[in-house]
Design an enzyme around this catalytic site. Structure first.
Site, PDB file in Angstrom:
ATOM      1  N   HIS A 612       0.667  -1.283  -0.077  1.00  0.00           N
ATOM      2  CA  HIS A 612      -0.068   0.030  -0.050  1.00  0.00           C
ATOM      3  C   HIS A 612       1.114   1.395   0.016  1.00  0.00           C
ATOM      4  CE1 HIS A 612      -3.718   2.324   1.259  1.00  0.00           C
ATOM      5  NE2 HIS A 612      -2.783   3.178   1.599  1.00  0.00           N
ATOM      6  N   GLU A 613       1.707   1.284   0.919  1.00  0.00           N
ATOM      7  CA  GLU A 613       2.651   2.524   0.914  1.00  0.00           C
ATOM      8  C   GLU A 613       3.527   2.824  -0.173  1.00  0.00           C
ATOM      9  OE1 GLU A 613       2.040   4.821   3.351  1.00  0.00           O
ATOM     10  OE2 GLU A 613       0.794   3.294   4.553  1.00  0.00           O
ATOM     11  N   HIS A 616       1.825   4.647  -2.914  1.00  0.00           N
ATOM     12  CA  HIS A 616       2.250   5.968  -2.707  1.00  0.00           C
ATOM     13  C   HIS A 616       3.450   6.363  -3.334  1.00  0.00           C
ATOM     14  CE1 HIS A 616      -1.447   6.554  -0.823  1.00  0.00           C
ATOM     15  NE2 HIS A 616      -1.353   6.195   0.386  1.00  0.00           N
TER      16      HIS A 616
HETATM   17 ZN   LIG Z   1      -2.548   5.335   1.756  1.00  0.00          ZN
END
Ligand SMILES: [Zn+2]
Length: 826
Positions: A612-613, A616
């Site tokens: 998830h990170e 980004h």
């Molecule tokens: Zn997030």
């Protein structure tokens, strides 16, 4: 808008919460980056993508750099840190100006002086444009300089924000705090700077509304300028003096009420204890377990015991006690609230409603949504209603499983059916966890094996690099850190290489938990990309001396205003000019650390968090832009979670996991049957969780609607009404759970964002990648069509184009409804 809060996930609940009108605001990036430093994991347990289609397993083509990557992350921190350094000692992030904690406030001071020179230039009188072309040129120049101003300040603030959250040395934290406060104070001044506002507003007013559609350059400039203008106006800058004074007073009240509300939300002492008979516990758990649960402080002779519903034993009993009356008492006590807590929330919501009216909007939601994809409260309601319709049958199926479990349990214990007894057809709030556990235990044939040995940190990173190579033509390479460059031993540095453009950025990874480090995961933007070769820095000093600048009546040597943060501009193939490279930091708090003979291994939820990170981070790497305010994750805050949630879909795919999962001892791949059992277990009852999230998002909207300003507003009655309309589990009389919904302050009418991005990610994955999640061709479409634009293009147009949906490409309420119909499970 010149302020910012690039907060970490873990801190977001306590800091990114000031109202848009009151917190230091830097251009839009601020809020976007705050969201990118996501609270995602704390927001909800997400529905997982369950069923996988059969996909051809890719051939593993290990590049030499994969091996180095794997080794670097699986080497114990001490050994890694002790590796011989290639070069001389450096400052933090290789910045010569950051060698000691005292450098921080000193640099903040010099940066403020430098910013004042730029602000003076931006407000310098200029001849009025005589043609549309001249007005466009002047507008572009102003936006460029505003973006440069914000980059100048953010460069230091973002660094300070990271350091004060992760540095293990209190002196560095103190230095970073001092710098942060100093610059935030200055930014607050700029946020209400009449000269900056009027300069931009005047040029903006000269251009026709269709200007952004004339060229991508003008669109990007508008994407920077429009939030600037809105943010200025959100601070009441355009109001007459009397209203302005009221604005300031209301803003102050909102901050104070918000702080009190958050304090109340995290105050377990406020819950009333519940009196239970010891025999009720002994009957359920046996005498020995009851003794252990209650502890030595409660003698066995004491038959009446008081249980704090928020304590460990209170939570254990509320979840596991077979008697509904015990669970009910604890549930109601845990979710009740003193009247003063309800009053604080009601006052906060009312103050927000009044502030919105003062700045000419109907409701706080109108204020909060105008620069989001949603734009209006009606559009959010349409999205939530469509999602609720989509989810309800699934939630009913989940509920039916719980009903069956309840009926079986009641029949077995002889407590159902009769008068005054339990009704098996209704699953109450206090039934949910109890019967979820019973039903899950019945469905699981055998416990899942520990899969963490397949996910050493090195295996996951080399898998990620192989995955990004397959999808985007982007790989990671380990770069040695110089002495003093990082803040803790074991922080790894990756250079990010694009197959066409070469090196495109840097990712630092600080992954392991350590004493004093906040839990949770976050993505910090330390530096955004932007074009730098056309910076007219000399123009800033046009009215100053050759060697000095006059700032606040004092002559300051220009040498003090130079070499603040060092940036080596780079050229990228296929792009004009020279740029500054993006630098981001991934911060996690993983529990396992490498030791001699065994690498750090991740639990499955940590593997998901890292992906998830990394979603980004890769957005920051690919989304390089002319302006730092629209680079990477600095996009609409209800769009910023899309790339990261999409990564959660990828990692749930066997083709992607095959690139990663490798047992650190045996080298074996993770058996597919184990992986599919894991995914199906994690998706169990996810529709029920979605139902809760929809209800919370709807409540957040209702609490920020125009009706809050009415005299009869009652937040508890509103909760009961919204729960009835949006949830399959009834509201429990006597509860006022809304006082514990801390996100109401930080999100204020934007809590829907996470569900919204989940819906977009699920649909994009299903539409583009479910057949082949490693398709280079489709990866390129995503890269070029969406990620590379950051916030510099309309997200509706980007997503509509990607999934070939004209309704979506148009945006507006119909598009919001369409996204709701997609559902979030993919
Ligand atoms: Zn997030």
């Amino acid at each position: 808008m010149l302020g910012r809060t690039a907060r970490s996930a873990s801190r977001r609940t306590s800091t990114a919460l000031a109202s848009p009108a009151s917190r230091p605001r830097l251009p839009q990036g601020a809020a976007a980056a705050a969201a990118a430093a996501c609270t995602c994991k704390s927001l909800q347990t997400s529905a997982r993508w369950a069923e996988q289609q059969h996909v051809k397993q890719p051939t593993r083509t290990a590049l030499p750099s994969d091996h180095v990557l794997h080794e670097a992350f699986d080497t114990p921190a001490a050994a890694y840190a002790a590796a011989p350094s290639a070069s001389a000692p450096s400052g933090l992030f290789n910045q010569p100006a950051f060698k000691t904690p005292a450098d921080f406030p000193a640099l903040a001071h010099r940066t403020t002086l430098r910013a004042k020179v730029l602000v003076e230039r931006l407000c310098r009188p200029a001849p009025a444009p005589e043609s549309l072309e001249q007005a466009e040129r002047a507008f572009l120049a102003m936006v460029k300089n505003l973006d440069r101003l914000s980059d100048l300040l953010c460069g230091v603030i973002d660094l300070a924000e990271l350091v004060r959250n992760v540095h293990p040395d209190p002196e560095w934290v103190e230095g970073a705090n001092a710098a942060y406060e100093q610059l935030c104070e200055y930014m607050n001044e700029l946020n209400t700077h009449v000269g900056l506002y009027h300069g931009l507003k005047t040029l903006h007013a000269m251009l026709p509304a269709s200007t952004p559609t004339k060229s991508p350059a003008l669109f990007a400039a508008y994407a920077v300028a429009t939030p600037f203008l809105r943010d200025f106006e959100k601070s009441g800058i355009h109001l007459p003096p009397a209203q302005r004074a009221e604005f300031v007073s209301l803003s102050t009240s909102i901050i104070q009420l918000g702080r009190r509300f958050l304090q109340n939300a995290s105050e377990p002492d406020a819950r009333e204890p519940v009196c239970l008979d010891r025999s009720e516990l002994e009957a359920a758990f046996g005498a020995a377990m009851t003794r252990r649960l209650l502890g030595d402080d409660v003698p066995e002779s004491q038959r009446q015991v008081w249980i704090d519903p928020t304590s460990y034993e209170g939570r254990v009993l509320a979840r596991h006690h077979p008697s509904a009356s015990v669970r009910r008492a604890l549930f109601v006590a845990a979710n009740a609230a003193p009247a003063s807590h309800v009053e604080t929330l009601d006052e906060l919501l009312t103050a927000r409603a009044r502030l919105a009216r003062l700045v000419g909007r109907e409701s706080w939601a109108d204020v909060a949504l105008e620069d989001k994809m949603a734009q209006t409260p009606e559009a959010v309601r349409g999205f939530l209603a469509a999602l609720e319709r989509h989810n309800r049958p699934r939630a009913q199926q989940d509920l039916e499983i719980l009903r069956r479990a309840k009926a079986a349990h009641l029949a077995q214990t002889g407590t159902g059916g009769g008068r005054g007894q339990e009704d098996a057809r209704v699953i109450e709030g206090w039934d949910r966890d109890f019967y979820t556990d019973l039903a899950s235990a019945a469905a699981s044939t055998s416990p899942l094996p520990d899969i963490s040995p397949f996910f050493s940190v090195g295996a996951v990173f080399s898998g990620l690099s192989r995955f990004f190579t397959a999808l985007y033509g982007i790989r990671f390479e380990v770069e040695e850190v110089r002495e003093g460059e990082v803040w803790a031993p074991g922080v790894r540095k990756l250079r990010v290489i694009d197959e066409d453009e070469g090196r495109i950025g840097t990712i630092y990874c600080d992954l392991q938990a350590r004493e004093g480090k906040a839990p949770g995961a976050a993505h910090y933007t330390v530096r955004c990309s932007r074009r730098v070769d056309d910076d007219d820095t000399e123009g800033d000093f046009a009215t100053h001396g050759a060697t000095t600048a006059l700032i606040d009546g004092v002559q300051v040597p220009r040498s003090e205003l130079e070499n603040l943060l060092v940036v080596d501009p780079v050229e990228w193939k296929g792009r004009s000019g020279r740029h500054q490279e993006p630098v981001v930091v991934l911060v996690c708090a993983f529990g396992s650390s490498a030791s001699k003979g065994a690498p750090a291994c991740l639990q499955w939820h940590e593997v998901e968090t890292l992906h998830h990170e990394m979603g980004h981070a890769i957005h920051s790497m690919i989304g390089r832009n002319e302006y730092h305010n629209v680079a990477g994750t600095r996009c609409a805050t209800d769009f910023v979670e899309f790339p990261s949630v999409l990564m959660e879909h990828f990692v749930a795919s066997p083709a992607v996991i095959a690139l990663t999962a490798k047992h650190y001892k045996t080298g074996h791949a993770l058996p597919e049957s184990v992986f599919s059992s894991l995914l199906s277990e994690r998706s169990r009852f996810s529709a029920l969780e979605t139902s809760s999230q929809i209800m919370m998002a709807a409540l957040d909207q209702e609490y920020h609607a125009a009706s809050v300003a009415n005299s009869g507003f009652d937040s508890t009655a509103t909760l009961a009404d919204i729960q009835k309309r949006y949830h399959v589990i009834p509201y429990a009389e006597g509860t006022a759970w809304q006082t514990q919904f801390g996100h109401l302050f930080g999100y204020g009418a934007t809590y829907y964002s996470y569900l919204f991005d989940r819906a977009i990610a699920a649909h994009v994955f299903a539409y583009k990648f479910s057949e082949n999640p490693l398709s280079r061709e489709r990866g390129e479409e995503l890269k070029q069509g969406v990620l590379r634009w950051g916030g510099g293009k309309d997200p509706w147009e980007m997503i509509g184009g990607l999934v070939q949906n004209d309704v979506v490409a148009q945006g507006g309420p119909r598009a919001m409804e369409e996204v709701g119909k997609w559902g979030i499970e993919g």
